[in-house]
Design a protein around this motif. Structure first.
Motif, PDB file in Angstrom:
ATOM      1  N   ARG A  52       0.813  -1.218   0.000  1.00  0.00           N
ATOM      2  CA  ARG A  52       0.000   0.000   0.000  1.00  0.00           C
ATOM      3  C   ARG A  52       0.848   1.270   0.000  1.00  0.00           C
ATOM      4  O   ARG A  52       0.500   2.248  -0.663  1.00  0.00           O
ATOM      5  N   TYR A  55       2.070   1.819  -3.504  1.00  0.00           N
ATOM      6  CA  TYR A  55       0.929   2.213  -4.335  1.00  0.00           C
ATOM      7  C   TYR A  55       0.582   3.682  -4.112  1.00  0.00           C
ATOM      8  O   TYR A  55       0.460   4.456  -5.067  1.00  0.00           O
ATOM      9  N   PRO A  80      -8.355  -1.441   2.677  1.00  0.00           N
ATOM     10  CA  PRO A  80      -8.742  -1.259   1.272  1.00  0.00           C
ATOM     11  C   PRO A  80      -9.456   0.065   1.053  1.00  0.00           C
ATOM     12  O   PRO A  80     -10.089   0.597   1.960  1.00  0.00           O
ATOM     13  N   LYS A  81      -9.316   0.586  -0.153  1.00  0.00           N
ATOM     14  CA  LYS A  81     -10.019   1.818  -0.516  1.00  0.00           C
ATOM     15  C   LYS A  81     -11.459   1.476  -0.868  1.00  0.00           C
ATOM     16  O   LYS A  81     -11.756   0.384  -1.339  1.00  0.00           O
ATOM     17  N   THR A  84     -12.244   1.664  -6.108  1.00  0.00           N
ATOM     18  CA  THR A  84     -11.056   1.073  -6.696  1.00  0.00           C
ATOM     19  C   THR A  84     -11.047   1.311  -8.202  1.00  0.00           C
ATOM     20  O   THR A  84     -12.059   1.131  -8.870  1.00  0.00           O
ATOM     21  N   THR A  88      -7.764  -3.085 -10.371  1.00  0.00           N
ATOM     22  CA  THR A  88      -7.018  -2.881  -9.133  1.00  0.00           C
ATOM     23  C   THR A  88      -7.726  -3.613  -8.005  1.00  0.00           C
ATOM     24  O   THR A  88      -8.925  -3.438  -7.810  1.00  0.00           O
ATOM     25  N   HIS A  89      -6.987  -4.443  -7.292  1.00  0.00           N
ATOM     26  CA  HIS A  89      -7.560  -5.274  -6.235  1.00  0.00           C
ATOM     27  C   HIS A  89      -6.799  -5.020  -4.939  1.00  0.00           C
ATOM     28  O   HIS A  89      -5.581  -5.173  -4.902  1.00  0.00           O
ATOM     29  N   PHE A  90      -7.500  -4.642  -3.904  1.00  0.00           N
ATOM     30  CA  PHE A  90      -6.897  -4.470  -2.582  1.00  0.00           C
ATOM     31  C   PHE A  90      -7.113  -5.766  -1.815  1.00  0.00           C
ATOM     32  O   PHE A  90      -8.258  -6.196  -1.639  1.00  0.00           O
TER      33      PHE A  90
END
Length: 176
Positions: A52, A55, A80-81, A84, A88-90
């Motif tokens: 993170r 990123y 996680p946001k 997204t 894009t995968h958190f």
């Protein structure tokens, strides 16, 4: 499938990915003298895995421009946001589990972006196949090391050395 896993990134002469404040000013002022290897590397990958902090820093440095829009991105985080960007995968799963599952799927190579702890965790499990390390002739004295202490002793073979202006890039493959 067994997709390859690569690290591609730059370090200071004393082995740091970033300074003690997570800054890369020392890298961004480097003169490559028109030589680059990233476009060739980029053709070999379709997936990125990063932490993170990396990123967030990358988004800030690029004024929130879409980050590699044609590639899948997996961001390791416990926060996680809510919104997204596409592809894009958190994820909060351990990096070894994530890489193992990605390697089992079809596709091109997987790029580990930054993150010394991520790199050494994967090295300890023999999950990094090759390294592209650009060495910048600057000493930082402290910061975030590419290779923090850990149990990942192994040998690599030098595939290539490239002079990139003031940088030297080593392309290394893990001995099997």
């Amino acid at each position: 499938m067994n997709r390859p896993v690569f690290f591609y990134g730059a370090i200071s002469l004393d082995g740091y990915l970033a300074d003690a404040n997570d800054q890369l000013d020392w890298l961004l002022t480097s003169d490559l003298n028109g030589v680059e290897t990233f476009s060739e590397f980029d053709q070999q990958i379709d997936t990125l895995v990063m932490g993170r902090i990396t990123y967030d820093w990358t988004l800030q440095a690029t004024d929130n421009a879409p980050l590699y829009p044609n590639k899948e991105k997996f961001i390791l985080t416990h926060q996680p946001k809510k919104v997204t960007p596409p592809k894009t995968h958190f994820v909060a799963q351990p990096v070894v589990d994530l890489i193992t599952s990605l390697k089992a799927k079809s596709g091109k190579g997987i790029w580990i972006v930054g993150g010394g702890q991520i790199v050494t965790t994967l090295l300890a499990e023999n999950l990094i196949d090759a390294l592209w390390v650009q060495i910048v002739p600057v000493l930082l004295g402290s910061g975030k090391p590419l290779f923090p202490s850990g149990n990942y002793q192994q040998r690599f073979t030098v595939v290539d050395r490239t002079a990139m202006g003031e940088l030297t890039e080593l392309h290394l493959k893990r001995n099997v």
